[in-house]
Design a protein around this motif. Structure first.
Motif, PDB file in Angstrom:
ATOM      1  N   GLU A 188      87.009   9.022  24.823  1.00 37.97           N
ATOM      2  CA  GLU A 188      85.689   9.529  25.026  1.00 37.97           C
ATOM      3  C   GLU A 188      85.448  10.534  24.384  1.00 37.97           C
ATOM      4  O   GLU A 188      84.015  10.603  23.213  1.00 37.97           O
ATOM      5  CB  GLU A 188      84.658   9.712  26.534  1.00 37.97           C
TER       6      GLU A 188
ATOM      7  N   GLU B 143      90.414   4.602  30.365  1.00 34.75           N
ATOM      8  CA  GLU B 143      88.680   4.571  30.919  1.00 34.75           C
ATOM      9  C   GLU B 143      89.425   5.679  32.116  1.00 34.75           C
ATOM     10  O   GLU B 143      90.060   5.775  33.100  1.00 34.75           O
ATOM     11  CB  GLU B 143      88.714   3.648  31.210  1.00 34.75           C
TER      12      GLU B 143
ATOM     13  N   GLU C 121      87.255   5.964  34.645  1.00 33.98           N
ATOM     14  CA  GLU C 121      87.292   5.802  35.933  1.00 33.98           C
ATOM     15  C   GLU C 121      88.445   5.346  36.571  1.00 33.98           C
ATOM     16  O   GLU C 121      88.916   5.834  37.575  1.00 33.98           O
ATOM     17  CB  GLU C 121      86.595   5.187  36.376  1.00 33.98           C
TER      18      GLU C 121
END
Length: 289
Positions: A138, A245, A247
């Motif tokens: 990210e 990811e 999460e």
């Protein structure tokens, strides 16, 4: 630094790897428990006591079979350095918890003072190419997007600190996982482990190494380790912490509680340190670290 060892000889013994990785996870968990993110975790910023290319105990499992974890932690004591990019998180970063405990507020305030003293400069240049390999996806994606939008305004040697500042503790977790992968396999994060091993075992590569070694007969052989030769608990830790990811990514706090780490650290007052900071989380959508 640890990077020197990895570049020279590749993967150390599994015991050495576990002791070093456990201490790294513990150190970052401690920072996170005090609402501080490091933002530049990599082998170059890890100093390990006793690193010596001629020290067989670092590479031979048999050399340390009779040593206890406390002795090995002392023997290969790890220090996390370079807090030039570190940041103390404030209420705005951790969701502005309405009932923030006074103790936690005090810790955050103290952390800011410590970082102010520790950092010798407010900002340091960081080569996006040289350090992004340990950064979370990210973070790297944000750099790429901004580079496309503002390419005419960005310098070639741009810093990642501006982009990392928008991410919470879960970004540190990815960096820890990438570093752990390098330590256990001997292969840098940007390279494919199986491909590196295949190239290393190529007949031509073997011949070239044999020729070079004639000038230095005492040179230690470089070692790489595939996923098939890693302990399952270590492999699970790497996979969990390097999930793309956020999460699904394992937080540093969860990694600290894993058997792979906790058995080495033997509790080490960890729960006591975290007991009053359970409210601290990463950015929205992240796991608690």
């Amino acid at each position: 630094t640890l990077n020197y060892l990895l570049e020279k000889v590749g993967a150390p013994s599994l015991t050495f790897c576990r002791v070093v990785i456990a201490q790294l996870v513990d150190a970052v968990a401690y920072l996170h428990s005090h609402a501080v993110i490091h933002r530049d975790i990599k082998p170059d910023n890890l100093v390990v006591k006793g690193i010596d290319l001629n020290n067989d105990s670092i590479f031979d499992e048999k050399e340390t079979m009779d040593f206890s974890w406390p002795i090995l932690r002392k023997k290969w004591h790890l220090t996390l350095i370079d807090f030039g990019f570190a940041r103390a998180l404030g209420p705005e970063d951790i969701g502005k918890e309405p009932n923030t405990p006074k103790a936690a507020k005090a810790v955050t305030k103290r952390s800011r003072k410590i970082l102010h003293r520790t950092a010798s400069r407010n900002m340091m240049d960081m080569s996006a190419l040289g350090h992004r390999v340990y950064a979370a996806p990210e973070v790297k994606n944000r750099v790429h997007e901004t580079s496309l939008e503002q390419s005419c305004h960005l310098q070639v040697n741009n810093t990642l600190s501006h982009y990392v500042s928008g991410y919470g503790m879960i970004a540190d977790a990815y960096s820890v996982g990438s570093t752990a992968r390098y330590i256990l396999t001997g292969v840098p994060p940007e390279d494919n482990v199986d491909q590196v091993i295949a190239n290393y075992n190529n007949p031509v590569s073997k011949l070239l190494r044999k020729v070079k070694k004639k000038g230095n007969k005492h040179q230690r052989k470089k070692t790489y380790r595939s996923g098939a030769h890693l302990p399952q608990s270590g492999l699970d830790l790497i996979k969990g912490m390097t999930q793309v990811e956020t999460e699904k990514r394992m937080s540093v706090r969860d990694a600290r509680s894993s058997a792979y780490v906790d058995e080495v650290m033997e509790k080490h007052n960890y729960q006591k340190e975290l007991s009053f900071l359970n409210f601290v989380t990463g950015k929205v959508g992240s796991k608690t670290s």
